[in-house]
Design a protein around this motif. Sequence first.
Motif, PDB file in Angstrom:
ATOM      1  N   ILE A  27     -17.798  18.712  -6.079  1.00 56.93           N
ATOM      2  CA  ILE A  27     -16.693  19.223  -5.261  1.00 56.93           C
ATOM      3  C   ILE A  27     -17.244  19.854  -3.988  1.00 56.93           C
ATOM      4  CG2 ILE A  27     -14.819  20.914  -5.159  1.00 56.93           C
ATOM      5  CD1 ILE A  27     -14.477  20.449  -8.212  1.00 56.93           C
ATOM      6  N   ALA A  28     -18.293  20.644  -4.110  1.00 57.99           N
ATOM      7  CA  ALA A  28     -18.906  21.289  -2.944  1.00 57.99           C
ATOM      8  C   ALA A  28     -19.485  20.253  -1.980  1.00 57.99           C
ATOM      9  CB  ALA A  28     -19.989  22.263  -3.390  1.00 57.99           C
ATOM     10  N   THR A  29     -20.075  19.193  -2.514  1.00 50.69           N
ATOM     11  CA  THR A  29     -20.642  18.136  -1.676  1.00 50.69           C
ATOM     12  C   THR A  29     -19.550  17.440  -0.872  1.00 50.69           C
ATOM     13  OG1 THR A  29     -22.460  17.750  -3.211  1.00 50.69           O
ATOM     14  CG2 THR A  29     -21.918  15.953  -1.699  1.00 50.69           C
ATOM     15  N   VAL A  30     -18.489  17.047  -1.536  1.00 48.34           N
ATOM     16  CA  VAL A  30     -17.397  16.366  -0.838  1.00 48.34           C
ATOM     17  C   VAL A  30     -16.783  17.278   0.213  1.00 48.34           C
ATOM     18  CG1 VAL A  30     -15.082  15.374  -1.121  1.00 48.34           C
ATOM     19  CG2 VAL A  30     -16.887  14.779  -2.733  1.00 48.34           C
ATOM     20  N   MET A  31     -16.564  18.543  -0.131  1.00 48.02           N
ATOM     21  CA  MET A  31     -15.986  19.485   0.833  1.00 48.02           C
ATOM     22  C   MET A  31     -16.920  19.731   2.006  1.00 48.02           C
ATOM     23  SD  MET A  31     -13.950  22.488  -1.010  1.00 48.02           S
ATOM     24  CE  MET A  31     -13.669  22.424  -2.736  1.00 48.02           C
ATOM     25  N   GLY A  32     -18.180  19.941   1.718  1.00 51.55           N
ATOM     26  CA  GLY A  32     -19.129  20.293   2.770  1.00 51.55           C
ATOM     27  C   GLY A  32     -19.487  19.138   3.678  1.00 51.55           C
ATOM     28  N   LEU A  33     -19.730  17.965   3.096  1.00 50.90           N
ATOM     29  CA  LEU A  33     -20.160  16.820   3.897  1.00 50.90           C
ATOM     30  C   LEU A  33     -19.018  16.114   4.613  1.00 50.90           C
ATOM     31  CD1 LEU A  33     -22.814  15.067   1.627  1.00 50.90           C
ATOM     32  CD2 LEU A  33     -23.214  16.355   3.726  1.00 50.90           C
ATOM     33  N   TYR A  34     -17.881  15.996   3.960  1.00 54.31           N
ATOM     34  CA  TYR A  34     -16.838  15.126   4.502  1.00 54.31           C
ATOM     35  C   TYR A  34     -15.617  15.868   5.028  1.00 54.31           C
ATOM     36  CZ  TYR A  34     -19.845  12.034   1.919  1.00 54.31           C
ATOM     37  OH  TYR A  34     -20.945  11.385   1.445  1.00 54.31           O
ATOM     38  N   LEU A  35     -15.361  17.070   4.513  1.00 51.53           N
ATOM     39  CA  LEU A  35     -14.217  17.827   4.999  1.00 51.53           C
ATOM     40  C   LEU A  35     -14.653  19.021   5.836  1.00 51.53           C
ATOM     41  CD1 LEU A  35     -11.879  17.660   1.880  1.00 51.53           C
ATOM     42  CD2 LEU A  35     -11.957  16.157   3.860  1.00 51.53           C
ATOM     43  N   SER A  36     -15.942  19.150   6.058  1.00 51.24           N
ATOM     44  CA  SER A  36     -16.559  20.052   7.027  1.00 51.24           C
ATOM     45  C   SER A  36     -16.543  21.542   6.714  1.00 51.24           C
ATOM     46  CB  SER A  36     -15.947  19.851   8.413  1.00 51.24           C
ATOM     47  OG  SER A  36     -16.130  18.525   8.816  1.00 51.24           O
ATOM     48  N   THR A  37     -16.100  21.942   5.561  1.00 49.63           N
ATOM     49  CA  THR A  37     -16.104  23.362   5.233  1.00 49.63           C
ATOM     50  C   THR A  37     -16.040  23.528   3.724  1.00 49.63           C
ATOM     51  OG1 THR A  37     -15.008  25.472   5.568  1.00 49.63           O
ATOM     52  CG2 THR A  37     -13.615  23.546   5.538  1.00 49.63           C
ATOM     53  N   GLU A  38     -16.408  24.693   3.250  1.00 46.56           N
ATOM     54  CA  GLU A  38     -16.378  24.942   1.807  1.00 46.56           C
ATOM     55  C   GLU A  38     -15.344  26.005   1.436  1.00 46.56           C
ATOM     56  OE1 GLU A  38     -20.182  25.544   0.002  1.00 46.56           O
ATOM     57  OE2 GLU A  38     -21.108  24.054   1.276  1.00 46.56           O
ATOM     58  N   THR A  39     -14.394  26.239   2.314  1.00 43.53           N
ATOM     59  CA  THR A  39     -13.361  27.228   2.016  1.00 43.53           C
ATOM     60  C   THR A  39     -12.299  26.636   1.099  1.00 43.53           C
ATOM     61  OG1 THR A  39     -12.031  26.586   3.913  1.00 43.53           O
ATOM     62  CG2 THR A  39     -13.687  28.303   4.267  1.00 43.53           C
ATOM     63  N   ARG A  40     -11.502  27.478   0.533  1.00 41.66           N
ATOM     64  CA  ARG A  40     -10.420  27.041  -0.358  1.00 41.66           C
ATOM     65  C   ARG A  40      -9.405  26.175   0.379  1.00 41.66           C
ATOM     66  NH1 ARG A  40      -8.799  26.515  -5.142  1.00 41.66           N
ATOM     67  NH2 ARG A  40      -6.876  27.332  -5.963  1.00 41.66           N
ATOM     68  N   GLU A  41      -9.334  26.318   1.675  1.00 46.40           N
ATOM     69  CA  GLU A  41      -8.387  25.545   2.476  1.00 46.40           C
ATOM     70  C   GLU A  41      -8.669  24.040   2.381  1.00 46.40           C
ATOM     71  OE1 GLU A  41      -4.934  25.300   4.425  1.00 46.40           O
ATOM     72  OE2 GLU A  41      -5.835  27.120   3.665  1.00 46.40           O
ATOM     73  N   ASN A  42      -9.893  23.662   1.982  1.00 46.39           N
ATOM     74  CA  ASN A  42     -10.209  22.249   1.808  1.00 46.39           C
ATOM     75  C   ASN A  42      -9.397  21.604   0.711  1.00 46.39           C
ATOM     76  OD1 ASN A  42     -12.011  22.119   3.800  1.00 46.39           O
ATOM     77  ND2 ASN A  42     -13.726  21.507   2.550  1.00 46.39           N
TER      78      ASN A  42
END
Length: 106
Positions: free
Chosen positions: A7-22
């Motif tokens: 989940i962190a990888t997908v959020m960080g690499l592709y959605l550009s942030t690791e906040t809950r807003e992702n």
Amino acid sequence: MPRKDIIATVMGLYLSTETRENWSIKASQEVLERKYGNEMTQSDQDAFKVAFVIYIISTLLSPGSKYDYVSVDYWDALVDPSSIRDFDWSDYVIKKLFQAVVKLKD
């Protein structure tokens, strides 16, 4: 349910942030609406593919019960954007549909 690191990888690499807003559909929509210029880099292409799948699954094929928030149960298939096409998306959608029917009957 995918592991937290996926989940962190997908959020960080592709959605550009690791906040809950992702977890919001808006995060993927922002990636899709971004101005890319003449050519997209490989990382831009990967982010677009992942965001497109998240957006389509969350809004059209298998929307969740919570408004504007995505389910992460298929994110294992998004870690490697080049293998997105290998995942059986129709099977996923049918299973989610049957789960919703069972919930409705109960």
